[in-house]
Design an enzyme around this catalytic site. Structure first.
Site, PDB file in Angstrom:
ATOM      1  N   GLU A   1      -0.949  -8.764   4.903  1.00  0.00           N
ATOM      2  CA  GLU A   1      -0.730  -8.895   6.348  1.00  0.00           C
ATOM      3  C   GLU A   1      -2.044  -8.828   7.134  1.00  0.00           C
ATOM      4  OE1 GLU A   1      -0.974  -4.436   6.014  1.00  0.00           O
ATOM      5  OE2 GLU A   1      -0.449  -6.142   4.746  1.00  0.00           O
TER       6      GLU A   1
ATOM      7  N   HIS B   1      -3.456  -5.618   1.126  1.00  0.00           N
ATOM      8  CA  HIS B   1      -2.776  -5.851   2.398  1.00  0.00           C
ATOM      9  C   HIS B   1      -2.769  -7.332   2.781  1.00  0.00           C
ATOM     10  CE1 HIS B   1      -2.367  -1.659   3.985  1.00  0.00           C
ATOM     11  NE2 HIS B   1      -3.362  -1.429   3.143  1.00  0.00           N
TER      12      HIS B   1
ATOM     13  N   CYS C   1       0.833  -1.201   0.000  1.00  0.00           N
ATOM     14  CA  CYS C   1       0.000   0.000   0.000  1.00  0.00           C
ATOM     15  C   CYS C   1       0.875   1.261   0.000  1.00  0.00           C
ATOM     16  CB  CYS C   1      -0.973  -0.032   1.178  1.00  0.00           C
ATOM     17  SG  CYS C   1      -2.391   1.077   0.970  1.00  0.00           S
TER      18      CYS C   1
END
Length: 221
Positions: A201, A199, A85
């Site tokens: 994660e 994302h 990002c």
């Protein structure tokens, strides 16, 4: 495996990123933007957030942070770098990745889960996935509209630098932000610097919505 997570003023996904890589068994350290030592990592991660408040353009100020000189040296030597990002935006502004990231076509911030299709897996990042695989990964950005000129885009396709595209659950193109060719993630020509707007994660636990991020990040191990 040792991972260094770069922290700029305004970064807000650093702890998420640290937790995700520790979940996979990595040793993770934060590196403040004013430092000059990457702490000898196997992988450098530039996480999401709003570095320097996203003033000027997203990532435009962060590219001048002292630590970015070390990131560039590390990448030039073949070290692995991942930008997620805002981290992707910083890598583009630093010219470690081609193209530019502009305001979403809708002019609105987008925050939701979105499907992605794997276009190329001839790289360490996506080596645990197959071409054509569809993953469901959160997106959260206002400037994720990827742009690149036609000649560079062709070269990127020829060099297998286009890694991920936005799609629906069946793999049909579904573009949330206006990115050219619905591109969600790319790498450099040497395939050691990676950037994506979604994302991974945040997709590490089924209780939080899905685990599709595990295979993506696991490729670095």
């Amino acid at each position: 495996m040792k991972v260094s997570v770069i922290v700029f003023p305004g970064t807000n996904c650093d702890r998420d990123t640290k937790w995700a890589f520790e979940k996979l068994g990595a040793k993770v350290e934060f590196v403040w933007h004013n430092e000059h030592d990457l702490k000898n990592p196997d992988l450098v991660v530039l996480p999401g957030g709003f570095s320097y408040g996203d003033y000027l353009r997203s990532g435009a100020i962060a590219r001048f942070s002292p630590i970015m000189n070390e990131v560039k040296k590390f990448a030039k030597k073949g070290g692995y770098v991942l930008g997620i990002c805002n981290g992707f935006q910083v890598l583009v502004e630093s010219h470690l990745l081609p193209g530019a990231l502009t305001r979403n076509d809708s002019l609105h911030f987008i925050s939701k889960y979105h499907h992605l299709k794997v276009v190329n897996n001839n790289n360490k990042f996506l080596s645990e996935l197959n071409v054509g695989d569809i993953v469901n990964i959160p997106i959260a950005h206002a400037e994720g509209n990827y742009k690149v000129d036609d000649d560079t885009l062709k070269k990127m396709y020829d060099s297998e630098q286009i890694l991920l595209k936005y799609c629906d659950e069946h793999g049909n193109e579904l573009n949330p932000n206006g990115s050219v060719d619905a591109i969600a993630g790319i790498c450099n020509e040497n395939k050691n610097v990676f950037g994506l707007m979604p994302h991974p994660e945040r997709a590490m636990e089924s209780i939080l919505g899905g685990e599709d991020g595990i295979k993506m990040l696991k490729g670095f191990f």
